[in-house]
Structures are given as structure tokens and as C-alpha cells.
Design a protein around this motif. Structure first.
Motif, PDB file in Angstrom:
ATOM      1  N   ASP A 197       0.891  -1.206   0.073  1.00  0.00           N
ATOM      2  CA  ASP A 197       0.123   0.091   0.041  1.00  0.00           C
ATOM      3  C   ASP A 197       0.993   1.204  -0.005  1.00  0.00           C
ATOM      4  O   ASP A 197       1.746   1.465   0.865  1.00  0.00           O
ATOM      5  CB  ASP A 197      -1.013  -0.092   1.275  1.00  0.00           C
ATOM      6  CG  ASP A 197      -2.217   1.101   1.112  1.00  0.00           C
ATOM      7  OD1 ASP A 197      -1.901   2.063   0.171  1.00  0.00           O
ATOM      8  OD2 ASP A 197      -2.870   1.028   1.853  1.00  0.00           O
ATOM      9  N   LYS A 198       0.644   2.184  -1.061  1.00  0.00           N
ATOM     10  CA  LYS A 198       1.516   3.116  -1.040  1.00  0.00           C
ATOM     11  C   LYS A 198       1.203   4.367  -0.032  1.00  0.00           C
ATOM     12  O   LYS A 198       2.285   5.192   0.144  1.00  0.00           O
ATOM     13  CB  LYS A 198       1.335   3.971  -2.688  1.00  0.00           C
ATOM     14  CG  LYS A 198       1.498   3.168  -3.850  1.00  0.00           C
ATOM     15  CD  LYS A 198       2.950   2.563  -3.731  1.00  0.00           C
ATOM     16  CE  LYS A 198       3.044   1.790  -4.744  1.00  0.00           C
ATOM     17  NZ  LYS A 198       4.694   1.091  -4.836  1.00  0.00           N
ATOM     18  N   ALA A 203       2.775   8.176   4.293  1.00  0.00           N
ATOM     19  CA  ALA A 203       2.870   8.542   5.724  1.00  0.00           C
ATOM     20  C   ALA A 203       4.308   8.881   6.217  1.00  0.00           C
ATOM     21  O   ALA A 203       4.628   9.830   6.914  1.00  0.00           O
ATOM     22  CB  ALA A 203       2.369   7.521   6.626  1.00  0.00           C
ATOM     23  N   ALA A 204       4.966   8.025   5.806  1.00  0.00           N
ATOM     24  CA  ALA A 204       6.465   7.787   6.049  1.00  0.00           C
ATOM     25  C   ALA A 204       7.427   9.254   5.570  1.00  0.00           C
ATOM     26  O   ALA A 204       8.020   9.932   6.313  1.00  0.00           O
ATOM     27  CB  ALA A 204       7.320   6.728   5.771  1.00  0.00           C
ATOM     28  N   MET A 205       6.775   9.597   4.361  1.00  0.00           N
ATOM     29  CA  MET A 205       7.639  10.841   3.946  1.00  0.00           C
ATOM     30  C   MET A 205       7.084  11.896   4.547  1.00  0.00           C
ATOM     31  O   MET A 205       7.791  12.996   4.873  1.00  0.00           O
ATOM     32  CB  MET A 205       7.333  10.816   2.411  1.00  0.00           C
ATOM     33  CG  MET A 205       8.065   9.939   1.663  1.00  0.00           C
ATOM     34  SD  MET A 205       7.913  10.094  -0.266  1.00  0.00           S
ATOM     35  CE  MET A 205       6.150   9.693  -0.516  1.00  0.00           C
ATOM     36  N   ILE A 206       5.756  11.991   5.203  1.00  0.00           N
ATOM     37  CA  ILE A 206       5.292  13.271   5.894  1.00  0.00           C
ATOM     38  C   ILE A 206       5.910  13.439   7.188  1.00  0.00           C
ATOM     39  O   ILE A 206       6.443  14.449   7.593  1.00  0.00           O
ATOM     40  CB  ILE A 206       3.931  12.963   6.069  1.00  0.00           C
ATOM     41  CG1 ILE A 206       3.048  13.088   4.595  1.00  0.00           C
ATOM     42  CG2 ILE A 206       3.250  14.131   7.143  1.00  0.00           C
ATOM     43  CD1 ILE A 206       1.493  12.858   4.614  1.00  0.00           C
ATOM     44  N   ASP A 207       6.268  12.137   7.715  1.00  0.00           N
ATOM     45  CA  ASP A 207       6.960  11.963   9.032  1.00  0.00           C
ATOM     46  C   ASP A 207       8.398  12.421   9.005  1.00  0.00           C
ATOM     47  O   ASP A 207       9.248  12.500   9.896  1.00  0.00           O
ATOM     48  CB  ASP A 207       6.925  10.457   9.751  1.00  0.00           C
ATOM     49  CG  ASP A 207       5.283  10.593  10.273  1.00  0.00           C
ATOM     50  OD1 ASP A 207       4.713  11.531  10.302  1.00  0.00           O
ATOM     51  OD2 ASP A 207       4.699   9.355  10.455  1.00  0.00           O
ATOM     52  N   GLY A 208       9.045  12.403   7.717  1.00  0.00           N
ATOM     53  CA  GLY A 208      10.370  12.807   7.550  1.00  0.00           C
ATOM     54  C   GLY A 208      11.280  11.506   7.391  1.00  0.00           C
ATOM     55  O   GLY A 208      12.694  11.564   7.631  1.00  0.00           O
ATOM     56  N   GLN A 213      15.093   4.238   5.606  1.00  0.00           N
ATOM     57  CA  GLN A 213      14.020   4.108   6.674  1.00  0.00           C
ATOM     58  C   GLN A 213      12.767   3.457   6.191  1.00  0.00           C
ATOM     59  O   GLN A 213      12.182   2.670   6.910  1.00  0.00           O
ATOM     60  CB  GLN A 213      14.027   5.306   7.514  1.00  0.00           C
ATOM     61  CG  GLN A 213      15.119   5.925   8.230  1.00  0.00           C
ATOM     62  CD  GLN A 213      14.836   7.184   8.942  1.00  0.00           C
ATOM     63  OE1 GLN A 213      14.255   8.001   8.380  1.00  0.00           O
ATOM     64  NE2 GLN A 213      15.499   7.533  10.151  1.00  0.00           N
ATOM     65  N   GLN A 214      12.461   3.983   5.103  1.00  0.00           N
ATOM     66  CA  GLN A 214      11.186   3.341   4.282  1.00  0.00           C
ATOM     67  C   GLN A 214      11.568   1.987   3.950  1.00  0.00           C
ATOM     68  O   GLN A 214      10.504   1.091   4.113  1.00  0.00           O
ATOM     69  CB  GLN A 214      10.760   4.403   3.059  1.00  0.00           C
ATOM     70  CG  GLN A 214      10.428   5.733   3.541  1.00  0.00           C
ATOM     71  CD  GLN A 214      10.092   6.599   2.177  1.00  0.00           C
ATOM     72  OE1 GLN A 214       9.827   5.908   1.174  1.00  0.00           O
ATOM     73  NE2 GLN A 214      10.573   7.820   2.289  1.00  0.00           N
ATOM     74  N   ILE A 215      12.780   1.633   3.243  1.00  0.00           N
ATOM     75  CA  ILE A 215      13.087   0.402   2.933  1.00  0.00           C
ATOM     76  C   ILE A 215      13.103  -0.417   4.132  1.00  0.00           C
ATOM     77  O   ILE A 215      12.289  -1.680   4.256  1.00  0.00           O
ATOM     78  CB  ILE A 215      14.261   0.243   2.264  1.00  0.00           C
ATOM     79  CG1 ILE A 215      13.971   1.009   0.770  1.00  0.00           C
ATOM     80  CG2 ILE A 215      14.768  -1.273   2.127  1.00  0.00           C
ATOM     81  CD1 ILE A 215      15.341   1.239  -0.077  1.00  0.00           C
ATOM     82  N   ARG A 216      13.540  -0.153   4.936  1.00  0.00           N
ATOM     83  CA  ARG A 216      13.965  -0.997   6.499  1.00  0.00           C
ATOM     84  C   ARG A 216      12.651  -1.206   7.187  1.00  0.00           C
ATOM     85  O   ARG A 216      12.454  -2.267   7.810  1.00  0.00           O
ATOM     86  CB  ARG A 216      15.123  -0.283   7.283  1.00  0.00           C
ATOM     87  CG  ARG A 216      15.190  -0.873   8.712  1.00  0.00           C
ATOM     88  CD  ARG A 216      16.162  -0.095   9.575  1.00  0.00           C
ATOM     89  NE  ARG A 216      16.462  -0.908  10.756  1.00  0.00           N
ATOM     90  CZ  ARG A 216      17.244  -0.410  11.470  1.00  0.00           C
ATOM     91  NH1 ARG A 216      17.863   0.900  11.462  1.00  0.00           N
ATOM     92  NH2 ARG A 216      17.484  -1.116  12.807  1.00  0.00           N
TER      93      ARG A 216
END
Length: 312
Positions: A197-198, A203-208, A213-216
Motif C-alpha cells: 500500500d503506497k 505517511a513515512a515521507m510526511i514524518d520525514g 528508513q522506508q525500506i527498512r
């Protein structure tokens, strides 16, 4: 009677789905389950009979576990077992790392047309026969006209007799296995990554969160179930070696047997020399039994690990 009628109604109601499953079910029946009856040959001194296979099977003498001594009565038993296990262990680990890494890289390419070109180029080696690949390899490693020796000569180094030196071949075989299989495996992982789900990434990018970190924290946990399943299946075949890789690529070179001889090639050469199919059947049963034990054990370890993690 009512139970039978309900069963027939269920079959009729699901007839479309059953027809879809039928080809795969027939394939498993004829090529996986029926051949299991032939494993009895491993415990007999099978001799060909003029009345056919079943007549020869019924009239052959029982010899118990004598055929299994073929694998363990020589000094090569430890060597071929060690080579088979260690090579497959390395292939599983490196194949997993390279495939997942390649799938993540392809998923991050913005230009999807370019990503498809890369994906097709990586997938192509999977369709090549090991016989064809062996000739490609020979064009690089030939003593007289090989590309590698020409490069060494250009730098002023002495040519290497690649097909006589054992120290290079663990690396060559590992590289060839990864080169040929990473494209197919990465497609499987890429399909799983595309299905994530994109909104999680948004949400991760909004949180910085950074890309790593997104991959992990999103990509890898999401495909962990698929990684576990494929790894368990690979562990179940750790006693099986890719015959084409270990027989065709070294070109059946005798000096390379200490590092290229595995159970499959050893049995094949023994079958060519003796013609005893009972010994080959015993080796196949031995491989299947050990693989079954490894799958059950690995599955138990994974389930226990998941339960322990759930407690925390």
C-alpha cells in the motif's frame, strides 16, 4: 446420502475453479506423486524383465539398505555432501540478498519503461540453457583464446589454466548461479513490493523518513512472509544441486572434481559407469528424506520464533 448430495452440489458450484486447478493437480499427480511408488527400487536389486517394468519390480530381490551404501562406502561421500550443502547455503544467502536488493532498486526507478528494460535484461539469463552458458563461459576461460587470459597477457601476467585450477571455481560457480537466477527471483520480490500500500510510504515521507528508513521499516517487513516461504522451499532442496551448473560449466573436467563434484553429478557419473538405477534411486530418496526433515525443522523454528516475538 445427504452428505454425498451436498458434496456433489459443492463440486458443481465450484466447477470453474476446479477446472482451473485441474492442470496443476494432474501435473503433481503424474510427476510428483505417482513416481513415489518407484522409490521401492531403492530397496531392491532391480533387474530389467522382458515382461516390463512392473514384472521386473515384483521379481527383483529385496536388498534392504545395501544400495544406500553406494553413497557412504567411498571416500567421496563426505566430499560430495559437503560441496552440495555449502554451495547451496551460499546460493541461498547471496541469492536472497541480491534478489531483494535488485527488486528494491527496480521498484525505486521513476522511469517505468526504463525499469522494464532493466528487468527484461536481468530476466533473460533465466531462459538460457546451461549448455549455452557453458560455451559463453568457455569463451572467457579458454586457455588459448579466452578473454580472461588475453586480458592477463595484456597486463603482462601469465595465462591461467582455468579448467585445471580448483581455487577459482567456487567463485566462478557462485557468480554464474547468481547471474542466471537473480533476475527471476527479483521479479517475484518486485511483484510483492509493488503490492504494498503506497499510503504507508506517503505517511513515512510526511514524518520525514529517509528512503533507507522506508525500506527498512516498510518494504522489508512487508515482504518478510514471502522471503520466509521461499527460503524454506530453498532449504528443502539444499541436498539437491543444479546438475547443469556443476556438470556443464566445468565441462566435466576431472581436475575440478574436488570443488565441482556434488551428489547429483556423482550419481550421474556412477550411473554411467555401472548402469545401476537402484543406486540412483537410493540417492534420490536420501536427498528427498533429508530435504523433508530440513523443511519441517526450518518451519518449526520459524513458527517458534514468531510465537516468541509475539510475546514481546
Amino acid at each position: 446420502m445427504q452428505t454425498i448430495m451436498n458434496s456433489l452440489k459443492n463440486l458443481y458450484r465450484n466447477r470453474i475453479f476446479l477446472l482451473m486447478v485441474l492442470p496443476g493437480a494432474l501435473w503433481f499427480l503424474f510427476f510428483s506423486y505417482l513416481p513415489m511408488l518407484g522409490t521401492v527400487i531403492a530397496f531392491k536389486d532391480y533387474r530389467i524383465h522382458r515382461d516390463g517394468f512392473f514384472a521386473g519390480l515384483m521379481q527383483s530381490e529385496w536388498v534392504g539398505f545395501e544400495n544406500f551404501e553406494y553413497l557412504f562406502s567411498t571416500n567421496d561421500a563426505f566430499l560430495i555432501t559437503r560441496n552440495t550443502i555449502l554451495y547451496n547455503f551460499v546460493f541461498i544467502i547471496l541469492g536472497l540478498v541480491c534478489s531483494v536488493a535488485m527488486a528494491i532498486i527496480l521498484s525505486e526507478i521513476v522511469n517505468k519503461r526504463l525499469a522494464k528494460v532493466y528487468q527484461t535484461g536481468m530476466f533473460l539469463p533465466h531462459f538460457l540453457s546451461w549448455v549455452i552458458v557453458s560455451y559463453f563461459t568457455f569463451s572467457f576461460l579458454s586457455v588459448d583464446k579466452g578473454v580472461m587470459n588475453q586480458i592477463l597477457a595484456w597486463f603482462g601476467a601469465d595465462p591461467i589454466s582455468w579448467y585445471s585450477e580448483t581455487k577459482y571455481w567456487p567463485y566462478i560457480l557462485t557468480f554464474m548461479n547468481i547471474w542466471k537466477g537473480v533476475g527471476y527471483s527479483s521479479v517475484v520480490y518486485l511483484a510483492a513490493i509493488v503490492g504494498i500500500d503506497k499510503t504507508y510510504y506517503e505517511a513515512a515521507m510526511i514524518d520525514g523518513a529517509s528512503k533507507w528508513q522506508q525500506i527498512r521499516h516498510i518494504t522489508l517487513p512487508s515482504i518478510t512472509p514471502l522471503i520466509t516461504i521461499l527460503t524454506l522451499l530453498a532449504i528443502g532442496r539444499i541436498f539437491y544441486a543444479d546438475f547443469g551448473l556443476f556438470y556443464q560449466i566445468p565441462r566435466n573436467s576431472g581436475p575440478l572434481y574436488p570443488v565441482t563434484n556434488v551428489i547429483d553429478t556423482y550419481v550421474y557419473r556412477g550411473l554411467k559407469a555401472t548402469g545401476e538405477i537402484t543406486m540412483s534411486t537410493a540417492a534420490g530418496l536420501y536427498q528427498s528424506f533429508i530435504g523433508f526433515i530440513l523443511v519441517i525443522t526450518s518451519n518449526w523454528i520459524v513458527r517458534k520464533s514468531n510465537k516468541d516475538n509475539a510475546l514481546f
